[in-house]
Design an enzyme around this catalytic site. Structure first.
Site, PDB file in Angstrom:
ATOM      1  N   LYS A 117       7.894  40.245 -24.598  1.00  0.00           N
ATOM      2  CA  LYS A 117       8.639  39.637 -24.100  1.00  0.00           C
ATOM      3  C   LYS A 117       8.270  38.455 -22.805  1.00  0.00           C
ATOM      4  CE  LYS A 117      12.216  41.064 -26.448  1.00  0.00           C
ATOM      5  NZ  LYS A 117      12.503  42.633 -26.566  1.00  0.00           N
ATOM      6  N   LYS A 199       8.821  40.465 -37.590  1.00  0.00           N
ATOM      7  CA  LYS A 199       9.730  41.464 -38.231  1.00  0.00           C
ATOM      8  C   LYS A 199      11.031  40.540 -38.188  1.00  0.00           C
ATOM      9  CE  LYS A 199      11.204  43.315 -33.794  1.00  0.00           C
ATOM     10  NZ  LYS A 199      12.375  44.069 -33.405  1.00  0.00           N
ATOM     11  N   LYS A 202      16.942  39.936 -34.129  1.00  0.00           N
ATOM     12  CA  LYS A 202      18.213  38.950 -33.968  1.00  0.00           C
ATOM     13  C   LYS A 202      18.097  37.953 -33.176  1.00  0.00           C
ATOM     14  CE  LYS A 202      20.826  43.139 -32.128  1.00  0.00           C
ATOM     15  NZ  LYS A 202      19.942  43.281 -31.236  1.00  0.00           N
TER      16      LYS A 202
HETATM   17  P1  ADP Z   1      16.399  43.085 -32.166  1.00  0.00           P
HETATM   18  O1  ADP Z   1      14.957  43.370 -32.131  1.00  0.00           O
HETATM   19  O2  ADP Z   1      16.791  42.679 -33.355  1.00  0.00           O
HETATM   20  O3  ADP Z   1      17.093  42.440 -30.936  1.00  0.00           O
HETATM   21  P2  ADP Z   1      17.496  45.623 -31.073  1.00  0.00           P
HETATM   22  O4  ADP Z   1      16.055  45.600 -30.318  1.00  0.00           O
HETATM   23  O5  ADP Z   1      18.731  45.698 -30.561  1.00  0.00           O
HETATM   24  O6  ADP Z   1      17.139  44.697 -32.260  1.00  0.00           O
HETATM   25  O7  ADP Z   1      17.257  47.251 -31.875  1.00  0.00           O
HETATM   26  C1  ADP Z   1      18.137  47.783 -32.485  1.00  0.00           C
HETATM   27  C2  ADP Z   1      17.609  48.779 -33.467  1.00  0.00           C
HETATM   28  O8  ADP Z   1      17.035  48.234 -34.889  1.00  0.00           O
HETATM   29  C3  ADP Z   1      16.343  49.746 -32.905  1.00  0.00           C
HETATM   30  O9  ADP Z   1      16.389  50.952 -33.490  1.00  0.00           O
HETATM   31  C4  ADP Z   1      15.221  48.903 -33.627  1.00  0.00           C
HETATM   32  O10 ADP Z   1      13.951  49.908 -33.669  1.00  0.00           O
HETATM   33  C5  ADP Z   1      15.877  48.490 -35.001  1.00  0.00           C
HETATM   34  N1  ADP Z   1      15.134  47.208 -35.551  1.00  0.00           N
HETATM   35  C6  ADP Z   1      15.153  46.086 -35.125  1.00  0.00           C
HETATM   36  N2  ADP Z   1      14.735  45.139 -35.921  1.00  0.00           N
HETATM   37  C7  ADP Z   1      14.061  45.923 -36.907  1.00  0.00           C
HETATM   38  C8  ADP Z   1      13.139  45.807 -38.084  1.00  0.00           C
HETATM   39  N3  ADP Z   1      12.848  44.500 -38.305  1.00  0.00           N
HETATM   40  N4  ADP Z   1      12.742  46.667 -38.616  1.00  0.00           N
HETATM   41  C9  ADP Z   1      13.273  47.915 -38.572  1.00  0.00           C
HETATM   42  N5  ADP Z   1      14.018  48.366 -37.379  1.00  0.00           N
HETATM   43  C10 ADP Z   1      14.612  47.417 -36.512  1.00  0.00           C
END
Ligand code: ADP
Length: 335
Positions: A117, A199, A202
């Site tokens: 970050k 990966k 969002k």
């Molecule tokens: P993002 O990274 O998309 O902002 P969050 O940090 O809000 O998402 O994570 C929400 C949930 O989704 C967490 O449990 C995180 O481990 C899971 N998650 C987010 N991106 C992935 C991914 N590419 N593969 C598997 N799990 C994911």
């Protein structure tokens, strides 16, 4: 120390920073849905966590509603699990403050997600970002949860949570169980981006991510654009990362015999990546479109979403209140 009763306690959250995607589904929500019948579950929209990277709050309400609606559209039942918004449980902030005294600057600075970050937001390296794993630990410990369904990217945070728990229990008494990252059956999941790197996510990497709100055409376009090459040689060779990722996505949404056919074609060097992507796109559309349609019909029903959030927060506050009583007692904050 687990709560009385036999059911294990489950807690997890998703930040309200944008559209949910396949990574959120397969890393987290799919597990929520499977766990809700068997365990005592608390799932929240992590609006406070969002502020660490998204200080602008104009879109916050719409994003909170979107995350809620998409969770429900994926099969989460708000009458089974407590589905709530993080800021509606003020005990979160109290426990976060107390746990901050047990978290060391050095270990927080070494966290991989913090370092990522900092690279992405060099002008907003705030204390909330640094202490993100502490807030996450507070969310989990408020319910004395031991199972935390999350994707692979969260593994290190759970390890830190266990360290904070052990420090707390050692200093003040055994209040909390150690929380563990959880995924049904297999290892923790990382859903890769379509560009062969990183990966699905969002807020970054948008063309490489399939969102649960993408329409059919957009899904097809994204998948057809995914990187491939002229095909494998010799037979039974190792797959390059970007091809491995396409197979991984296929593994998530396609039938077993479809995957086996393309695996065999790959191994004997007859695979046509265009055909593989077309098949993957159709299977993906079949998977995403019912979720998208259900979410669309829920998302604008503010009354319904408000009611769900209130009901969830009431349950969560009850659990959090009981935990904070124990914490204050254990710490001697009871004069
Ligand atoms: P993002 O990274 O998309 O902002 P969050 O940090 O809000 O998402 O994570 C929400 C949930 O989704 C967490 O449990 C995180 O481990 C899971 N998650 C987010 N991106 C992935 C991914 N590419 N593969 C598997 N799990 C994911």
């Amino acid at each position: 120390m687990e709560k009385s009763g036999n059911k294990k306690i489950v807690m997890s959250g998703i930040r309200s920073t944008g559209f949910l995607h396949l990574g959120n589904y397969f890393g987290a929500i799919r597990n929520y849905v499977r766990m809700q019948d068997e365990y005592e579950c608390y799932f929240m929209v992590a609006d406070l966590h969002s502020l660490t990277t998204h200080p602008e709050t104009k879109e916050l309400k719409i994003n909170v509603h979107r995350v809620l609606a998409e969770n429900i559209a994926c099969g989460l039942d708000p009458n089974q699990a407590a589905l709530y918004c993080q800021s509606h449980v003020p005990e979160t902030s109290e426990l976060y403050l107390l746990l901050n005294m047990l978290a060391y600057k050095g270990e927080l600075e070494k966290t991989t997600t913090f370092k990522d970050k900092v690279r992405l937001h060099p002008n907003n390296v705030n204390a909330g970002l640094l202490t993100y794993p502490v807030l996450q630990t507070a969310d989990i410990l408020l319910h004395r949860a031991s199972l935390v369904p999350v994707g692979k990217d969260q593994e290190q945070h759970l390890e830190m949570a266990r360290n904070f728990v052990n420090r707390f229990n050692h200093r003040y008494g055994e209040i909390f169980p150690e929380p563990y990252a959880f995924n049904f059956g297999e290892d923790l999941i990382k859903v890769p981006g379509l560009d062969g790197t990183g990966k699905m996510s969002k807020s970054e990497n948008q063309y490489a991510t399939i969102y649960l709100s993408d329409d059919d055409e957009l899904i097809r376009r994204k998948i057809m654009k995914a990187k491939t090459d002229s095909g494998p040689t010799p037979t039974n060779t190792e797959k390059p990362d970007y091809i491995e990722n396409l197979f991984l996505l296929m593994f998530l949404v396609s039938e077993k015999n479809t995957i086996e056919k393309f695996e065999a074609d790959f191994n004997n060097c007859t695979i046509r990546y265009g055909d593989m992507k077309k098949q993957l796109a159709e299977d993906m559309v079949k998977f995403v479109s019912p979720i998208r349609e259900r979410a669309e019909s829920i998302r604008n029903d503010e009354q319904f979403l408000k009611r769900i959030m209130e009901q969830g927060a009431e349950k969560a506050r009850k659990s959090a209140g009981a935990t904070m009583e124990l914490v204050r007692q254990a710490m001697g904050l009871n004069y």
